[in-house]
Scaffold this active site. Structure first.
Site, PDB file in Angstrom:
ATOM      1  N   LYS A   1       0.854  -1.208   0.178  1.00 46.16           N
ATOM      2  CA  LYS A   1      -0.186  -0.009   0.031  1.00 46.16           C
ATOM      3  C   LYS A   1       1.003   1.188  -0.109  1.00 46.16           C
ATOM      4  CE  LYS A   1      -0.864  -0.033   4.959  1.00 46.16           C
ATOM      5  NZ  LYS A   1      -1.455  -0.654   5.884  1.00 46.16           N
TER       6      LYS A   1
ATOM      7  N   ARG B   1      -9.133  -1.168  16.407  1.00 47.30           N
ATOM      8  CA  ARG B   1      -9.354  -0.799  15.008  1.00 47.30           C
ATOM      9  C   ARG B   1     -10.355  -1.828  14.491  1.00 47.30           C
ATOM     10  NH1 ARG B   1      -4.863   0.282  10.403  1.00 47.30           N
ATOM     11  NH2 ARG B   1      -5.388  -1.888   9.771  1.00 47.30           N
TER      12      ARG B   1
HETATM   13  C1  LIG Z   1      -0.700  -1.423   6.553  1.00 43.92           C
HETATM   14  C2  LIG Z   1      -1.298  -2.682   7.008  1.00 43.92           C
HETATM   15  C3  LIG Z   1      -0.273  -3.924   7.405  1.00 43.92           C
HETATM   16  C4  LIG Z   1       1.213  -3.778   7.068  1.00 43.92           C
HETATM   17  O1  LIG Z   1       1.766  -2.739   8.290  1.00 43.92           O
HETATM   18  P1  LIG Z   1       3.407  -2.266   8.148  1.00 43.92           P
HETATM   19  O2  LIG Z   1       3.478  -1.470   9.661  1.00 43.92           O
HETATM   20  O3  LIG Z   1       3.541  -1.675   7.157  1.00 43.92           O
HETATM   21  O4  LIG Z   1       3.875  -3.628   8.125  1.00 43.92           O
HETATM   22  C5  LIG Z   1      -0.481  -5.012   7.848  1.00 43.92           C
HETATM   23  N1  LIG Z   1      -1.933  -5.191   8.123  1.00 43.92           N
HETATM   24  C6  LIG Z   1      -2.946  -4.279   7.794  1.00 43.92           C
HETATM   25  C7  LIG Z   1      -4.403  -4.839   7.981  1.00 43.92           C
HETATM   26  C8  LIG Z   1      -2.738  -3.279   7.307  1.00 43.92           C
HETATM   27  O5  LIG Z   1      -3.689  -2.259   7.001  1.00 43.92           O
END
Ligand SMILES: *Cc1c(COP(=O)(O)O)cnc(C)c1O
Length: 369
Positions: A36, A131
């Site tokens: 992302k 969340r």
């Molecule tokens: C963004 C996200 C991740 C990745 O998180 P990082 O801190 O970039 O490793 C993993 N799981 C979910 C649900 C996310 O939204």
């Protein structure tokens, strides 16, 4: 060269991903690389797959489409709960999505049925960060219902911590996730293939624990891209922390006092903060602002200090060195600065390998028609 530009070192990203995949692989944990922050840039996605990640994961279906339209073939996971209106798109583009609502799973099921496909569902559990997540006490019911939807396959469970409230993964919440997986096995009569422990904030716990229970999967973005542990921002041993560099250009350079004059009111971004008086300084203004990145997440080169920012300007004290107009300044970025720079149409993205190849401009991605 055009500025502002984000220089992306593909070799460093490959190295980081490969090191983490190997470390975790030895503990029986596979890695989905989270794309992302990179807007699904196909060049970066390609490096992540070459490094051995088991699949790609993104929060935006648009980014997944960007990757697919570059003819990259890999298991795709949507890691934000699908919007109802995107159910068909999600079934078409993602193999698995993370879910917390039966109404959404029901729509995914209808879409999958219509398309003659199956769609994998990973149920997210609330373990304290408040969340997304199903309350553990509701899980049995949700599992039973999920198993009943046609063309839906229950692939596993997962959790997400340290995102909203900073709740750290630890022995207690990870044991709870493992125990829930055991309970679901009993309810469903199958062995859940995926127990996804979390994001980059899980690395400390996973790598420091003798027993990681049922956890066999992590979703890693931040740590691969920036080489730091998000829980304490310390560099992770062996990883590069400078795979991304944001380069901006000086558009004004003058000796100015450090104290504003006139009646002080608010700024465009909130209450005015009085600068410390340091006498006359070599002030430079760069063509970089909040439309391009998160200025608070930038680290300037040594000798340069960031004094302030607005939508389009970054004001720095260049210390003892006068920087002439046109001078390029390279900044390191934190996660917030990175995601905003990647998403900004004003920032040119350039990719290269650290073996010396010139930086190549990337086509804008993440904006599929
Ligand atoms: C963004 C996200 C991740 C990745 O998180 P990082 O801190 O970039 O490793 C993993 N799981 C979910 C649900 C996310 O939204």
């Amino acid at each position: 060269m055009t500025t502002p530009r984000l220089e992306i070192d593909l070799s460093k990203i490959h190295h980081n991903a490969s090191l983490l995949v190997n470390l975790l692989g030895r503990r029986g944990i596979s890695v989905s690389a989270v794309t992302k922050a990179t807007m699904g840039q196909p060049e970066i996605a390609g490096q992540l797959l070459a490094a051995g990640v088991s699949g790609l994961a993104d929060s935006r279906i648009e980014n997944i489409q960007t990757i697919l339209s570059a003819a990259i073939k890999a298991p795709m996971m949507l890691i934000r709960s699908p919007m109802i209106g995107q159910a068909a798109l999600v079934v078409r583009s993602a193999d698995i999505s993370l879910n917390t609502e039966l109404d959404v799973i029901s729509e995914l099921s209808k879409a999958a049925l219509k398309m003659g496909r199956t769609h994998g569902v990973l149920l997210m559990i609330e373990l304290g960060d408040l969340r997304e997540g199903i309350m553990p006490s509701d899980l049995n019911k949700v599992v039973r219902r999920t198993l009943g939807f046609p063309n839906i396959v229950l692939k596993g469970i997962g959790t997400n911590l340290a995102c909203r409230c900073g709740v750290a993964p630890d022995a207690a919440n990870m044991r709870e996730l493992s125990n829930l997986a055991d309970e679901i096995d009993v309810v469903s009569g199958l062995v859940l293939p995926i127990v996804s422990g979390g994001n980059s904030s899980n690395l400390q716990w996973v790598l420091g624990s003798a027993d990681t229970g049922r956890i066999n999967h992590l979703r890693l973005g931040d740590s691969i891209l920036l080489g730091r542990d998000p829980l304490n921002l310390k560099p992770i041993e062996g990883l590069h922390t400078d795979a991304f560099t944001l380069v901006a250009e000086v558009i004004e350079s003058k000796i100015k006092g450090s104290q504003p004059w006139g009646k002080i009111a608010r700024t465009a971004f909130g209450p005015a903060i009085a600068p410390t008086d340091r006498g006359d300084i070599l002030q430079a203004v760069l063509a970089l602002g909040r439309m391009d990145t998160d200025p608070d997440g930038l680290t300037p080169p040594s000798g340069i200090e960031i004094l302030g920012s607005s939508s389009d300007h970054l004001i720095v004290d260049s210390g003892t060195k006068r920087m002439s107009v046109g001078t390029e300044v390279a900044f390191q970025l934190n996660y917030s600065a990175l995601i905003q720079a990647m998403a900004s149409p004003f920032v040119t993205k350039k990719c290269a390998h650290s073996t010396g190849e010139r930086y190549q401009t990337l086509e804008p991605a993440g904006c599929v028609a």
